[in-house]
Design a protein around this motif. Structure first.
Motif, PDB file in Angstrom:
ATOM      1  N   ARG A  20     -25.749 -22.702 -11.763  1.00 10.41           N
ATOM      2  CA  ARG A  20     -26.203 -21.356 -11.440  1.00 10.41           C
ATOM      3  C   ARG A  20     -25.089 -20.334 -11.662  1.00 10.41           C
ATOM      4  O   ARG A  20     -25.337 -19.234 -12.161  1.00 10.41           O
TER       5      ARG A  20
ATOM      6  N   GLN B 245     -25.458 -28.332  -9.343  1.00  5.57           N
ATOM      7  CA  GLN B 245     -26.478 -27.282  -9.401  1.00  5.57           C
ATOM      8  C   GLN B 245     -25.851 -25.920  -9.120  1.00  5.57           C
ATOM      9  O   GLN B 245     -26.145 -24.929  -9.795  1.00  5.57           O
ATOM     10  N   ASP B 246     -24.944 -25.871  -8.162  1.00  9.04           N
ATOM     11  CA  ASP B 246     -24.269 -24.607  -7.855  1.00  9.04           C
ATOM     12  C   ASP B 246     -23.455 -24.128  -9.034  1.00  9.04           C
ATOM     13  O   ASP B 246     -23.425 -22.946  -9.373  1.00  9.04           O
TER      14      ASP B 246
ATOM     15  N   THR C   2     -25.334 -18.349  -3.383  1.00  7.57           N
ATOM     16  CA  THR C   2     -24.184 -18.898  -4.134  1.00  7.57           C
ATOM     17  C   THR C   2     -23.145 -19.353  -3.135  1.00  7.57           C
ATOM     18  O   THR C   2     -22.860 -18.656  -2.167  1.00  7.57           O
ATOM     19  N   PRO C   3     -22.568 -20.531  -3.380  1.00  5.07           N
ATOM     20  CA  PRO C   3     -21.509 -21.012  -2.460  1.00  5.07           C
ATOM     21  C   PRO C   3     -20.388 -20.000  -2.361  1.00  5.07           C
ATOM     22  O   PRO C   3     -19.982 -19.382  -3.345  1.00  5.07           O
TER      23      PRO C   3
ATOM     24  N   TYR D 229     -16.979 -20.131  -4.437  1.00  2.40           N
ATOM     25  CA  TYR D 229     -16.917 -19.815  -5.870  1.00  2.40           C
ATOM     26  C   TYR D 229     -16.962 -18.319  -6.147  1.00  2.40           C
ATOM     27  O   TYR D 229     -16.680 -17.889  -7.247  1.00  2.40           O
TER      28      TYR D 229
ATOM     29  N   GLU E  87     -25.783 -31.570  -5.908  1.00  2.00           N
ATOM     30  CA  GLU E  87     -25.886 -30.238  -5.354  1.00  2.00           C
ATOM     31  C   GLU E  87     -24.764 -29.342  -5.853  1.00  2.00           C
ATOM     32  O   GLU E  87     -24.949 -28.181  -6.191  1.00  2.00           O
ATOM     33  N   LYS E  88     -23.590 -29.946  -5.917  1.00  3.31           N
ATOM     34  CA  LYS E  88     -22.412 -29.180  -6.382  1.00  3.31           C
ATOM     35  C   LYS E  88     -22.566 -28.799  -7.831  1.00  3.31           C
ATOM     36  O   LYS E  88     -22.238 -27.691  -8.246  1.00  3.31           O
TER      37      LYS E  88
END
Length: 849
Positions: free
Chosen positions: A101, A97-98, A44-45, A48, A94-95
């Motif tokens: 999730r 998708q994050d 996970t980024p 966040y 991509e952002k």
């Protein structure tokens, strides 16, 4: 294009969870845990993690990309186009998708934290599905039962509706037949009554016939019987019969109103009440009366018709006909005037009969009740806000009369002249009309035909002519006054005939309006102005100066002029006063100031002469102090001649009588009783009273006074009484002054000890007694005149300005001085005179009157 990861959503996850509701809770729990492990193993980024652990939506709302998804108007196509156009599609995907999730993780966390609640909700749904299946089965059974019942009752319902309609029509037809039969029966009764009336009209029962007529029409109208042939035929005959009934009822009503017969009026009203037309009939009568009244007033003031009739029917435009808006030609004015008054009299008579008839109609309506319903007929005619019948008629008359009078005043000089000069006659007509109406409608418990406001409205309609009449009256009287007293002349006095013209004209003006108190009051105000004018002009004629006041020689021309003017004014005052005795109180109140002005001018014309004469006579009396009344001599006691001052006084009075009073009072012997020359008589009376009292005052001041002096003074008093009584005024009618003179004569001869108890003291002023007592006292007891070193004239003037109580204060001061002197000498005995004076003065201070 969106990647496969973007196509997944939390909705899909929840759908999977929901569709696997058949699995056991342990299986669902293991599945959630496996997915949680999978997600937890997914990186996970870092930016966040910190914020999402609290609330990922708060971080999304501040993110420039995710905040767009929170907007209600988000457009995925526009977002994709923008990402592609900026060249950041890969990084944006991509952002996203994050974010997906992160949201899935948060969703799973929420589901796990509320697992028990969700499971209980799922059990409730299962129970609801089971109950719903039972309800569906019951509803299906109910619907089948309803369909069966509907099929069973549809036919009976149609039959009931048909039978109900049939029954209603039967009832309606039965009612129509019943009402028709009722109408035919009533019609037959009405026909029978009318057949009887054809053979003998007097046997017609109008009240019953009218009631049958109203009932027949009411049945036909209320129940819709029109269209039935037999009914329509009867209704046509009933309508014709109604016209006959109305005619007969109106004859009875009009005959009753004309003869003021309450029974006939009540019968006529009952006929129309039974017909159901009472209000309409009464309103029609009132409209008729109003129309007749208006036409009567118009006809009375129609100068064209008056002139035409007075000219012998010349069409109104021939010789003696009409010219300039109804003005008669020369030669026909007298006839036109008589015709105008005749028409006005006829108009008043007609108005009287109409107003009384309307009042009689109103009176019967207010008493008559229907014998069956007991309804008061007046309530059927007049509602709460409606005016009374007499008020309607009177309002129409007053409005028309005022309009016609205003038009006649401005448009017809002939009518204006006739009604202005003959306003008392016009006013009398109106007053007679009002009195007749009041008298004929004065019934206890019944409202009068005309109220006080209505009477005022009637009189207000002729106010223009009233103002013109009063102005004409003032002009006529002023012209006579201007003729008698021209402004350019002051030397000559108008003759008696001139003054008689003024009196005669005033008398004519008063007699013309004596029939009415209000009009008399108005004319009295005009006469008051004229009398004021006479007073002003007469005052301008009065001669003044030394010639008017001389008393030593014969009467001068100026004095003779004043005498004549006084007599003429006195004549006006006497005659007008006698005329005013029969006038109303308010008229007397108006005339009183003007009569007072006339009296004042007449008084002023000779008052200066009487004042001069009084001053001369007082100066003669003052010479009494130059005489020696203290000498003791038998010769003086036996001398019957009057004193020199009294001889001069007698000569002056005789000269005044011969040269002056003989001209002012031609009949002196009865002047005091007949009222002739009342002004000069009053002036003579006043002068005589003053002379007597002046003599008594100065006789009481004489000091010393011996016994022979007393005899001499008594002779002087006798001579004075004779001179005054014979030449000025009968002394016996002077009252208090004469009683004082008669009392003072014996007083001077009384002993000092007898003086205080004498009843004669009641007829003399206390100051006279006190002054006389000085002559009986010692020389040390000085009088106020001696004490203050005043002359007799100065002391007399002081006495005139003081009251008895103030005079006593001055006398008491001399008594105190005397007491001081005597005590200083050691003499405590002050003498009887001192004691008497002190007691008399003390009683005077206790009772100043």
């Amino acid at each position: 294009m969106a990647s496969p990861a973007i196509q997944r959503s939390p909705t899909q996850s929840s759908t999977i969870t929901t569709t696997s509701s058949a699995a056991s809770p342990l299986q669902r729990l293991s599945t959630f845990k496996d997915r949680e492990r999978d997600l937890s193993s997914t990186p996970t980024p870092s930016h966040y993690l910190s914020s999402s652990s609290v609330n990922p939506l708060s971080s999304f709302s501040s993110d420039p990309i995710f905040s767009l998804f929170l907007s209600p108007d988000f457009d995925s196509l526009r977002f994709s186009s923008h990402a592609l156009s900026t060249g950041s599609a890969a990084s944006t995907a991509e952002k996203l998708q994050d974010g997906i999730r992160l949201l899935e993780k948060q969703l799973r966390s929420e589901v796990l934290s509320r697992h028990d609640d969700l499971f209980s909700q799922l059990s409730s749904l299962r129970d609801a599905e089971s109950a719903l299946s039972v309800v569906r089965s019951a509803v299906s059974t109910l619907q089948s039962s309803v369909r069966r019942i509907r099929s069973e009752i549809a036919d009976p319902n149609r039959q009931i509706r048909s039978k109900t309609t049939q029954l209603y029509n039967l009832h309606k037809t039965t009612e129509l037949l019943q009402f028709t039969i009722r109408v035919l029966r009533l019609s037959k009764k009405l026909r029978d009554l009318m057949v009887i009336s054809d053979s003998d009209p007097e046997k017609l029962d109008l009240l019953k016939a009218a009631q049958l007529h109203c009932e027949i029409l009411g049945l036909a109208s209320d129940n819709g019987l029109s269209g039935i042939d037999v009914v329509d035929e009867e209704l046509r005959w009933v309508s014709e019969t109604g016209a006959k009934l109305r005619s007969e009822g109106m004859k009875i009503l009009e005959r009753g109103l004309e003869g003021l017969n309450q029974a006939e009026v009540g019968s006529g009203l009952q006929v129309f009440y039974n017909l159901g037309e009472l209000r309409t009939t009464v309103d029609g009568l009132i409209v008729k009366y109003k129309s007749v009244v208006v036409k009567s007033v118009s006809a009375a003031l129609d100068m064209k018709a008056i002139s035409a009739s007075s000219a012998g029917g010349g069409g109104g435009f021939g010789p003696g006909g009409v010219q300039r808006s109804g003005t008669p030609q020369i030669g026909s004015g007298v006839k036109a005037k008589e015709a105008l008054w005749q028409r006005m009299s006829a108009c008043m008579d007609q108005l009287h009969s109409i107003v009384v008839a309307a009042w009689h109609l109103q009176r019967v309506l207010s008493k008559k009740r229907d014998p069956f319903t007991h309804v008061l007929l007046l309530d059927e005619v007049i509602q709460d806000a409606d005016p009374m019948l007499t008020d309607r008629v009177w309002e129409a008359f007053v409005k028309s009369f005022a309009s016609q009078m205003k038009s006649a005043y401005t448009a017809s000089s002939f009518v204006k002249e006739i009604f202005t000069m003959g306003y008392p006659k016009l006013y009398s007509m109106i007053q007679n009309l009002l009195e007749r109406i009041s008298r004929d409608t004065d019934v206890k418990g019944v409202m009068p035909a005309v109220s006080s406001d209505g009477k005022e409205q009637m009189l207000s309609a002729v106010e223009n002519f009233q103002s013109a009449f009063l102005a004409l009256c003032l002009s006529r009287l002023s012209d006579i006054v201007n003729t008698v007293f021209p402004m350019s002349s002051r030397g000559s006095v108008p003759s008696k005939e001139h003054f008689s013209k003024i009196i005669l004209r005033i008398q004519e003006e008063i007699e013309a309006v004596l029939f009415d108190s209000h009009l008399t009051f108005l004319v009295s105000r005009v006469i008051g102005k004229v009398l004021q004018l006479v007073a002003e002009r007469a005052e301008y004629q009065i001669s003044t100066g030394p010639e008017a006041r001389q008393i030593t020689g014969p009467a001068t021309p100026s004095q003779l002029k004043n005498f004549t003017l006084c007599q003429h004014l006195q004549e006006i005052h006497t005659r007008i006063s006698s005329l005013s005795t029969g006038l109303p109180p308010e008229a007397l109140e108006v005339l009183s100031p003007s009569l007072g002005a006339i009296h004042g001018v007449a008084h002023d014309s000779v008052a200066s002469l009487f004042h001069t004469m009084l001053d001369h006579l007082q100066s003669c009396i003052l010479q009494i102090h130059e005489q020696n009344f203290g000498v003791i001599s038998m010769d003086a006691a036996m001398d019957n001649n009057a004193s020199p001052y009294m001889e001069e006084l007698q000569k002056s009075i005789l000269h005044f009588r011969t040269e002056f009073l003989s001209r002012l009072l031609p009949s002196f012997a009865n002047a005091a009783t007949t009222g002739t020359g009342a002004i000069c008589t009053e002036l003579s009376r006043h002068m005589a009273s003053k002379v007597l009292m002046f003599f008594i005052r100065h006789a009481s001041l004489v000091r010393p006074l011996s016994e022979s002096g007393k005899l001499r003074m008594a002779r002087d008093m006798a001579e004075l009484e004779l001179a005054v009584g014979q030449n000025l005024f009968p002394v016996g009618q002077l009252g208090a002054p004469y009683r004082a003179l008669r009392a003072f004569r014996p007083i001077i001869f009384l002993e000092t000890s007898q003086l205080e108890a004498s009843p004669l003291l009641q007829d003399l002023p206390a100051s006279v007694i006190l002054h006389h007592l000085y002559s009986r006292g010692p020389d040390e007891l000085q009088s106020p005149m001696q004490r203050n070193k005043l002359t007799p004239l100065q002391y007399s003037l002081w006495l005139d300005s003081q009251g008895e109580d103030q005079i006593w204060k001055g006398i008491k001061a001399t008594l105190n001085d005397y007491a001081t002197i005597m005590r200083a000498r050691g003499n405590e005995e002050l003498g009887p005179v001192f004691s008497i004076m002190l007691r008399l003065g003390s009683s005077l201070s206790e009772n100043p009157s």
